[in-house]
Write a protein that holds these residues in place. Structure first.
Motif: not given
Length: 264
Positions: A32-41, A72-75, A94-102
């Motif tokens: 639920t808290e993946d710091m890479s989603l904020s570090l890479w941007p 190797n990640s599923n996202y 395919l579905q907009a709800r599967n898109s996550l913006e960091a």
């Protein structure tokens, strides 16, 4: 008391199993808290600044490193926005709800518009896994409830229903014997129809009617008579005649007996 202990034990087991097993369904899900989603941007923003100042290829190198990091990640990231031109890394979900913006937390490069730099991730895989876990959890709860329901039914049947059925059958057989003896001296058709009508009623109503009949028989049995006259016998109803003649063996006298319906 035994039935209460058995039922409470099984209910406690259900609660314990659900409390221990249901939380385990969150283990396969993505953190639920993946710091890479904020570090890479932010790393891409730093590389974009280096490109603007030193005219280097730092941004492309950072993009390649990020793609390799999530291989190797599923996202995985599928699009970059705000780093010059729009960069597409793979097909969008395919579905907009599967898109996550960091989004980039701190903008280092001055842009014409507001700081709208972000990395878009495709979370289709985690969404599918989440749905699968929810389906498995619901199926587990339904199976557990069905299994527990069958077990409780067997416990109640063995400790309550069968003993009660045996007792009611015993009462029915004894009552049928009493009614059969009464039918010899009363109107057999009326008694037979009454007995058959009682077979269609519930067990509680049957017990109530049998107890009422036995109470009437006990009342009649307390009558202090050893003999009656024919006139007294004619004034009695059929049920009273049957009890006096068949069960109490009261004698019928041709003339009135002193103390039984005549004044001395």
């Amino acid at each position: 008391r035994k039935l209460g202990v058995l039922l409470s034990t099984r209910v406690s087991v259900i609660v314990i199993v659900m409390v221990m097993v249901v939380p385990l369904s969150s283990l396969p899900l993505f953190p639920t808290e993946d710091m890479s989603l904020s570090l890479w941007p932010q790393q891409l923003e730093q590389s974009y600044l280096d490109d603007q100042t030193n005219q280097s290829n730092a941004l492309q190198n950072s993009i390649n490193q990020m793609v390799e990091f999530y291989r190797n990640s599923n996202y995985q990231p599928y699009q970059l926005r705000g780093f010059g031109s729009l960069v597409s890394l793979r097909a969008p979900p395919l579905q907009a709800r599967n898109s996550l913006e960091a989004s980039v937390e701190t903008c280092l490069v001055q842009r014409a518009a507001s700081c709208d730099a972000a990395v878009l991730f495709d979370f289709t895989g985690p969404g599918q896994l989440d749905a699968l876990v929810e389906v498995c959890t619901i199926a587990f709860i339904i199976g557990l409830m069905a299994l527990t329901s069958c077990d409780l039914q067997q416990v109640v049947d063995a400790n309550l229903v069968k003993p009660l059925e045996g007792m009611l059958q015993h009462v029915r057989e004894n009552a049928a014997g009493v009614f059969e003896r009464l039918s010899k001296q009363t109107q057999a058709a009326d008694l037979d129809s009454e007995i058959h009508s009682e077979e269609d009623t519930s067990e509680i109503e049957l017990i109530q009617r049998i107890l009422e009949k036995l109470a009437r028989l006990a009342t009649l049995a307390e009558v202090p008579m050893k003999a009656v006259t024919e006139n007294e016998l004619e004034n009695m109803n059929a049920e009273r005649k049957a009890v006096l003649l068949d069960m109490l063996n009261v004698q019928v006298l041709a003339a009135p007996v002193a103390g039984f319906g005549t004044n001395p």
